[in-house]
Design a protein around this motif. Structure first.
Motif, PDB file in Angstrom:
ATOM      1  N   THR A   1      -2.492   0.866  -9.511  1.00 39.85           N
ATOM      2  CA  THR A   1      -3.096  -0.031  -8.522  1.00 39.85           C
ATOM      3  C   THR A   1      -3.463  -1.301  -9.263  1.00 39.85           C
ATOM      4  O   THR A   1      -4.424  -1.320 -10.052  1.00 39.85           O
ATOM      5  CB  THR A   1      -4.326   0.633  -7.876  1.00 39.85           C
ATOM      6  OG1 THR A   1      -3.883   1.728  -7.049  1.00 39.85           O
ATOM      7  CG2 THR A   1      -5.116  -0.328  -7.025  1.00 39.85           C
TER       8      THR A   1
ATOM      9  N   SER B   1      -1.287  -0.955  -4.215  1.00 41.29           N
ATOM     10  CA  SER B   1      -2.422  -0.046  -4.069  1.00 41.29           C
ATOM     11  C   SER B   1      -1.945   1.377  -3.833  1.00 41.29           C
ATOM     12  O   SER B   1      -1.068   1.616  -2.998  1.00 41.29           O
ATOM     13  CB  SER B   1      -3.314  -0.467  -2.899  1.00 41.29           C
ATOM     14  OG  SER B   1      -4.412   0.423  -2.752  1.00 41.29           O
ATOM     15  N   GLU B   2      -2.539   2.315  -4.558  1.00 40.72           N
ATOM     16  CA  GLU B   2      -2.377   3.723  -4.237  1.00 40.72           C
ATOM     17  C   GLU B   2      -3.354   4.081  -3.120  1.00 40.72           C
ATOM     18  O   GLU B   2      -4.281   3.321  -2.823  1.00 40.72           O
ATOM     19  CB  GLU B   2      -2.628   4.564  -5.488  1.00 40.72           C
ATOM     20  CG  GLU B   2      -1.616   4.282  -6.597  1.00 40.72           C
ATOM     21  CD  GLU B   2      -2.101   4.731  -7.953  1.00 40.72           C
ATOM     22  OE1 GLU B   2      -1.612   5.763  -8.437  1.00 40.72           O
ATOM     23  OE2 GLU B   2      -2.973   4.057  -8.532  1.00 40.72           O
TER      24      GLU B   2
ATOM     25  N   TYR C   1       0.851  -1.191   0.000  1.00 41.05           N
ATOM     26  CA  TYR C   1       0.000   0.000   0.000  1.00 41.05           C
ATOM     27  C   TYR C   1       0.882   1.234   0.000  1.00 41.05           C
ATOM     28  O   TYR C   1       1.621   1.488   0.948  1.00 41.05           O
ATOM     29  CB  TYR C   1      -0.886  -0.019   1.246  1.00 41.05           C
ATOM     30  CG  TYR C   1      -2.020   0.980   1.268  1.00 41.05           C
ATOM     31  CD1 TYR C   1      -3.266   0.649   0.737  1.00 41.05           C
ATOM     32  CD2 TYR C   1      -1.865   2.237   1.848  1.00 41.05           C
ATOM     33  CE1 TYR C   1      -4.322   1.550   0.773  1.00 41.05           C
ATOM     34  CE2 TYR C   1      -2.914   3.141   1.884  1.00 41.05           C
ATOM     35  CZ  TYR C   1      -4.142   2.802   1.346  1.00 41.05           C
ATOM     36  OH  TYR C   1      -5.192   3.696   1.389  1.00 41.05           O
TER      37      TYR C   1
END
Length: 301
Positions: free
Chosen positions: A172, A99-100, A7
């Motif tokens: 993402t 993930s952004e 993340y």
């Protein structure tokens, strides 16, 4: 096969083009709520670029490992996350998800991803947010070139969700670590020659073996025939050789062409006005994520 979740967070917060229900903490909670539903092995690593709000860092400490970056640029942050997945800590048979921090996830998103990765071994890359001819986004980027050789494939039914072939997705995305390792040079090339962006659409088309740009357009741009202001035409002329080289980079042997799939409707969304995935009440997803995290469901001021 284990699922590894990386993340990426940025200390800033750009409110431009955001719907009212957006806030980064709700996005974080939606990510963690989805991770909770994974049946198999899962590991979470947070890559924090620059100072992150302490209330979010406290949540991260409870759920995974934190890697701190000293406020580097977007290229360096992206590269750090990719290299983290490829440093040998995880086997090539695992799936990594990047993930952004401005994405929302439906609660079942990662459980569905886990199921699809197991059921579709032919898929090297997996998205939870993306567009295809059969399930286009409501506001696609008009500059995106769809290759003439593109073909849709019959959908795959995995559990409660239908998975389809995607043109592309964003930064993402999910990947089998072995495929990502083999394709690392493509990801690196598609940051050239930009300072603060990367060509994620190009990346996805190139690793699938499709040319991202029409040669007619590139020839027009090279001689200064692109529409726009003189400065914009100069920029397009400067970019044309790099984009031509990107087309050449897509010429891969059949055995090296990758498959990218994702669910329809999408199980995650980029929270930006005009690009929110259809088929889901994302305001309700954000509300549920806040409740899951123990916060009031009201949108923060």
């Amino acid at each position: 096969m284990a699922l590894r979740l990386i993340y990426r967070s940025y200390g800033g917060d750009n409110r431009k083009g955001r719907p009212d229900y957006f806030d980064k903490k709700a996005c974080l909670w939606s990510f963690l709520r989805a991770a909770e539903q994974v049946a198999g092995d899962v590991e979470i690593v947070f890559v924090n670029n620059g100072p992150i709000a302490e209330d979010r860092v406290a949540v991260m400490r409870e759920h995974g490992t934190i890697v701190e970056l000293p406020g580097v640029g977007v290229h360096e942050s992206y590269a750090a996350a990719l290299d983290l997945a490829l440093d040998g800590r995880w086997p090539d048979t695992d799936v990594v998800w990047f993930s952004e921090d401005d994405f929302l996830y439906r609660p079942e998103a990662f459980a569905a991803l886990e199921q699809a990765a197991a059921a579709l071994p032919e898929a090297d890359y997996l998205g939870l947010y993306g567009s295809s001819p059969d399930a286009p986004h409501t506001q696609p980027d008009p500059s995106l070139h769809h290759p003439r050789t593109w073909t849709s494939l019959p959908p795959w039914r995995v559990g409660d969700h239908e998975w389809i072939r995607f043109y592309s997705t964003t930064a993402t995305f999910g990947a089998r670590i072995g495929s990502l390792r083999a394709d690392r040079g493509i990801f690196r090339w598609c940051t050239v020659p930009h300072r603060n962006m990367f060509r994620d659409h190009d990346t996805c088309l190139v690793y699938q073996g499709f040319e991202p740009y029409s040669y007619r357009r590139l020839a027009r741009d090279l001689v200064g025939g692109a529409p726009g202001t003189p400065r914009e035409r100069l920029r397009d002329a400067f970019m044309a050789p790099f984009l031509f080289a990107t087309n050449l980079r897509s010429h891969r042997r059949a055995g090296n062409r990758r498959l990218l799939v994702g669910p329809s409707p999408n199980l995650a969304t980029h929270v930006e006005t005009g690009y929110v995935a259809s088929g889901t009440d994302w305001a309700e997803v954000a509300r549920g994520a806040r409740l899951w995290g123990g916060q009031t469901a009201d949108v923060p001021a």
